[in-house]
Design an enzyme around this catalytic site. Structure first.
Site, PDB file in Angstrom:
ATOM      1  N   HIS A  10       0.639  -1.305   0.422  1.00 13.93           N
ATOM      2  CA  HIS A  10      -0.165   0.051   0.051  1.00 13.93           C
ATOM      3  C   HIS A  10       0.918   1.383   0.193  1.00 13.93           C
ATOM      4  O   HIS A  10       2.478   1.227   0.766  1.00 13.93           O
ATOM      5  CB  HIS A  10      -0.852  -0.067   1.057  1.00 13.93           C
ATOM      6  CG  HIS A  10      -2.353   0.837   1.135  1.00 13.93           C
ATOM      7  ND1 HIS A  10      -2.207   2.639   0.543  1.00 13.93           N
ATOM      8  CD2 HIS A  10      -2.980   0.433   0.723  1.00 13.93           C
ATOM      9  CE1 HIS A  10      -3.190   2.994   1.068  1.00 13.93           C
ATOM     10  NE2 HIS A  10      -4.283   1.944   0.444  1.00 13.93           N
TER      11      HIS A  10
ATOM     12  N   ASP B 160      -7.826  -5.436  -0.070  1.00 11.14           N
ATOM     13  CA  ASP B 160      -8.358  -6.306  -1.161  1.00 11.14           C
ATOM     14  C   ASP B 160      -7.849  -8.190  -0.820  1.00 11.14           C
ATOM     15  O   ASP B 160      -8.665  -8.246  -1.086  1.00 11.14           O
ATOM     16  CB  ASP B 160      -7.821  -5.352  -2.584  1.00 11.14           C
ATOM     17  CG  ASP B 160      -8.237  -4.499  -2.728  1.00 11.14           C
ATOM     18  OD1 ASP B 160      -7.676  -3.713  -3.287  1.00 11.14           O
ATOM     19  OD2 ASP B 160     -10.180  -4.428  -3.150  1.00 11.14           O
TER      20      ASP B 160
END
Ligand code: SDX
Length: 381
Positions: A263, A317
């Site tokens: 991320h 996700d």
């Protein structure tokens, strides 16, 4: 005015693009807040529509305000028959995100009046978009299977109604609640790529339907919202816990990204991933275990062992797909569901951008030539 030239950062990493009070992420401590309220609090106590109201209007609604908001959205769930007719012409093999982007832009054909300085216009656009996006996602899914769209059921709440329109069956209340929490978790996340896309489009003072269409197209990419679908394909490709280590070693050796990990901001486990993991385990208790969850747990352990030092951990996700699959949702609808939720954040940033608008127009570091001669085609080799 002389430009103060700051250093170019690929992907605008750590470069502020706006001032915002909508949400906050602390990437070192794994903290996410919507309007100052921790995501864990909202996930356990709120609902998606109440959270959408909080994000868009910067306050938790009173009981009357929430009822009015929910009723307004319920009234606007249906889509024009011409949009349904248009969707019937879409190829069954088309990706649902392309269908959503097309039909979201088409809304602008029916609500073309632009009155961005009119609070009632803003309110109506917020309600229409929040209400109609789920209907469009479910309608395309039914049509690509050769069915008519299932009309919204006004007796059902937002999350339950979407699952009903998708599957023609009323979901178990626990499944509907878990889905509603998933929508809250995906509703907003500061200046991610699709939100930035929405802001840039909004800054030109175009209509809100074009803003949402821009954001949907951005979210569709596998590095952003499309990763949840890729994670499930990866788990299916790995197939067993024993295959996890060789699979990960191979991906790393070939410098291939592992979907559902890493991320730009979080350098620890994404707090949303932790909540989604709890939801997955709750679902499995109720509806039976999913062997892919065991593969996912092994995968997370192996990746953390190999890449944790680089700040690469599971993101939102990684577990969402396992939850959606257990809810009977096809993998290629995972990203459209991400869009159904993120519409709340996109609309909040649309409103915030309009309040202090200045059209986005960044600069560049020019690396080309100067004063080159034009060579006629006869002389070109
Ligand atoms: C979302 O921005 C948001 O908030 C997004 C989101 C939201 O709610 O809106 O949180 C939703 O998009 C979640 C992310 C979903 N995408 C994926 O899961 C795809 C896989 N992840 C990567 O593509 C990546 O982690 C990004 C795109 C998410 C972030 O990439 P960055 O910040 O641009 O990092 P990078 O590509 O510059 O990588 C830095 C290093 C590199 O190694 P080196 O070249 O320095 O040796 O970390 C490595 C990368 O190779 N790396 C990974 C990795 N992610 C980064 N290595 C293996 N697998 C990964 N997933």
């Amino acid at each position: 005015m002389t430009a103060t030239f700051c250093e170019y950062k690929p992907g605008l990493e750590n470069i502020p693009a706006t001032k915002s009070s909508i949400s906050h992420v602390n990437g070192q401590e794994g903290i996410l807040e919507y309007r100052g309220i921790r995501i864990e609090e909202l996930a356990s106590k709120s609902s998606f529509l109440e959270t959408a109201y909080l994000l868009i209007w910067d306050s938790l609604p009173s009981a009357i305000q929430l009822k009015e908001f929910e009723t307004d959205i319920l009234y606007h769930r249906r889509i024009k028959y011409r949009i349904r007719d248009m969707m019937k012409c879409f190829p069954e093999t088309g990706h649902p995100m392309d269908a959503l982007q097309t039909s979201a832009a088409a809304l602008g054909l029916f609500y073309s009046r632009r009155a961005l300085d009119d609070p009632e216009y803003i309110r109506k656009a917020v309600v229409r978009i929040l209400a109609k996006i789920p209907t469009m996602v479910a309608a395309f899914h039914q049509m690509r299977r050769g069915n008519d769209a299932i009309q919204p059921n006004d007796d059902l709440d937002y999350a339950t109604n979407f699952l009903y329109m998708l599957t023609e069956r009323k979901p178990h209340p626990i499944a509907a609640r878990i889905f509603d929490v998933c929508l809250m978790l995906h509703a907003e996340h500061t200046i991610n790529a699709s939100t930035f896309s929405a802001m840039v489009t909004a800054s030109t003072l175009t209509d809100p339907y074009a803003v949402i269409a821009s954001a949907v197209g951005t979210l569709a990419g596998p590095l952003h919202g499309g990763a949840n679908e890729e994670v499930l394909l990866m788990l299916e490709e790995i197939g067993s816990k024993d295959n996890v280590l060789p699979y990960i070693e191979n991906r790393i050796a070939n410098k291939q990204k592992i979907m559902g990990f890493g991320h730009r901001v979080y350098k620890v486990k994404d707090p949303r991933a932790a909540i989604l993991q709890q939801l997955a385990e709750q679902l499995f208790e109720e509806t039976g275990h999913d062997p892919y969850y065991d593969i996912a747990l092994e995968l997370e352990k192996v990746v953390e062992g190999k890449l944790g030092a680089k700040g690469i951990y599971a993101n939102v996700d990684f577990y969402s797909g396992l939850v959606y699959r257990k809810l009977g949702i096809p993998a290629d609808l995972f990203t459209p569901i991400f869009a159904i939720a993120r519409v709340a954040g996109w609309l909040a940033h649309w409103k915030e951008q309009l309040a202090v608008n200045r059209i986005f127009r960044p600069t560049q570091v020019y690396t080309g030539d100067h004063n080159k001669p034009y060579v006629s085609i006869k002389e070109r080799t």
